[in-house]
Motif scaffolding. Structure first.
Motif, mmCIF file in Angstrom:
data_model
loop_
_atom_site.group_PDB
_atom_site.id
_atom_site.type_symbol
_atom_site.label_atom_id
_atom_site.label_comp_id
_atom_site.label_asym_id
_atom_site.label_seq_id
_atom_site.Cartn_x
_atom_site.Cartn_y
_atom_site.Cartn_z
ATOM 1 N N GLN A 117 0.828 -1.198 0.000
ATOM 2 C CA GLN A 117 0.000 0.000 0.000
ATOM 3 C C GLN A 117 0.865 1.251 0.000
ATOM 4 O O GLN A 117 1.979 1.249 0.528
ATOM 5 N N ILE A 118 0.324 2.309 -0.569
ATOM 6 C CA ILE A 118 0.994 3.603 -0.519
ATOM 7 C C ILE A 118 1.138 3.991 0.952
ATOM 8 O O ILE A 118 0.205 3.841 1.735
ATOM 9 N N GLY A 119 2.329 4.424 1.318
ATOM 10 C CA GLY A 119 2.618 4.777 2.701
ATOM 11 C C GLY A 119 3.356 3.695 3.472
ATOM 12 O O GLY A 119 3.850 3.949 4.575
ATOM 13 N N ASP A 120 3.417 2.470 2.918
ATOM 14 C CA ASP A 120 4.175 1.413 3.593
ATOM 15 C C ASP A 120 5.635 1.818 3.738
ATOM 16 O O ASP A 120 6.222 2.409 2.822
ATOM 17 N N VAL A 121 6.220 1.481 4.874
ATOM 18 C CA VAL A 121 7.628 1.771 5.134
ATOM 19 C C VAL A 121 8.481 0.621 4.608
ATOM 20 O O VAL A 121 8.152 -0.553 4.783
ATOM 21 N N VAL A 122 9.600 0.974 3.961
ATOM 22 C CA VAL A 122 10.521 -0.010 3.402
ATOM 23 C C VAL A 122 11.842 0.074 4.163
ATOM 24 O O VAL A 122 12.359 1.167 4.400
ATOM 25 N N VAL A 123 12.357 -1.101 4.560
ATOM 26 C CA VAL A 123 13.623 -1.198 5.278
ATOM 27 C C VAL A 123 14.509 -2.229 4.586
ATOM 28 O O VAL A 123 14.039 -2.976 3.723
ATOM 29 N N THR A 124 15.782 -2.285 4.975
ATOM 30 C CA THR A 124 16.656 -3.320 4.429
ATOM 31 C C THR A 124 16.200 -4.671 4.973
ATOM 32 O O THR A 124 15.761 -4.785 6.114
ATOM 33 N N SER A 125 16.335 -5.704 4.146
ATOM 34 C CA SER A 125 15.867 -7.040 4.526
ATOM 35 C C SER A 125 16.927 -7.852 5.254
ATOM 36 O O SER A 125 16.605 -8.793 5.961
ATOM 37 N N GLY A 126 18.179 -7.507 5.054
ATOM 38 C CA GLY A 126 19.256 -8.298 5.641
ATOM 39 C C GLY A 126 19.677 -9.455 4.761
ATOM 40 O O GLY A 126 20.656 -10.140 5.049
ATOM 41 N N PHE A 127 18.985 -9.687 3.642
ATOM 42 C CA PHE A 127 19.301 -10.816 2.776
ATOM 43 C C PHE A 127 20.427 -10.531 1.781
ATOM 44 O O PHE A 127 20.918 -11.434 1.134
ATOM 45 N N SER A 128 20.819 -9.272 1.643
ATOM 46 C CA SER A 128 21.854 -8.946 0.673
ATOM 47 C C SER A 128 23.261 -9.208 1.203
ATOM 48 O O SER A 128 24.225 -9.065 0.478
ATOM 49 N N ARG A 129 23.383 -9.566 2.477
ATOM 50 C CA ARG A 129 24.654 -9.851 3.147
ATOM 51 C C ARG A 129 25.534 -8.620 3.333
ATOM 52 O O ARG A 129 26.567 -8.700 3.945
ATOM 53 N N ILE A 130 25.165 -7.506 2.750
ATOM 54 C CA ILE A 130 25.956 -6.288 2.897
ATOM 55 C C ILE A 130 25.338 -5.408 3.966
ATOM 56 O O ILE A 130 26.032 -4.893 4.829
ATOM 57 N N PHE A 131 24.030 -5.249 3.929
ATOM 58 C CA PHE A 131 23.329 -4.342 4.821
ATOM 59 C C PHE A 131 22.619 -5.112 5.920
ATOM 60 O O PHE A 131 21.916 -6.073 5.641
#
Length: 167
Positions: free
Chosen positions: A112-126
């Motif tokens: 939905q519009i307004g949802d917050v997006v964060v790093t997932s931790g799956f990229s092994r970098i972040f």
């Protein structure tokens, strides 16, 4: 500005190194900047770089006393992202503009519009849960096989003077 940065550092559970933005390449304004910390200070290649509001980019090159940071907006930037409300994962890419795109979300996903997006931790970098931005539009691919969203980053890379590098 410094109070906000210290608050961000306190609220996150990541070990960080503070740095100042010391230069921007006028030919690559949207894609990178240089900070005043390098390998002598413990900065490593691919370290996440954050402002008080969230992720700005990652270190792509480091020398003894400085490092070059690739911004989220750079067309080559990619990071694993997650919609915080639903824990839905996708790939976030830079567009060369102010907004970002999150790709490969299932066609029937609840975004939905307004949802917050964060790093997932799956990229092994972040590490997981670094704030990235807010969903501003949801669209379906031309093939109708997946959705993608447009994200407005929380952190503005153009008004940063101080940053935190995640160890």
């Amino acid at each position: 500005r410094l109070r906000e940065l210290l608050r961000f550092k306190k609220e996150t559970k990541f070990a960080t190194i503070p740095a100042e933005v010391m230069a921007r390449n006028p030919n690559d304004w949207i894609g990178s900047f240089v900070i005043d910390r390098g390998s002598d200070d413990g900065i490593e290649r691919n370290a996440a770089v954050c402002s008080a509001k969230g992720l700005l980019g990652k270190v792509i090159e480091t020398s003894d006393g400085s490092s070059q940071v690739m911004l989220l907006s750079h067309p080559s930037f990619k990071v694993g992202g997650m919609i915080k409300r639903t824990l839905l994962n996708g790939i976030i890419v830079g567009t060369g503009e102010e907004d970002l795109r999150m790709l490969y979300l299932p066609a029937d996903s609840d975004v939905q519009i307004g949802d917050v997006v964060v790093t997932s931790g799956f990229s092994r970098i972040f590490p997981r849960d670094i704030p990235i931005g807010e969903v501003v539009s949801v669209e379906v691919s031309k093939t109708k096989l997946y959705k993608y969203v447009r994200i407005k980053p929380f952190a503005n890379p153009f008004d940063q003077e101080e940053v935190l590098c995640v160890k």
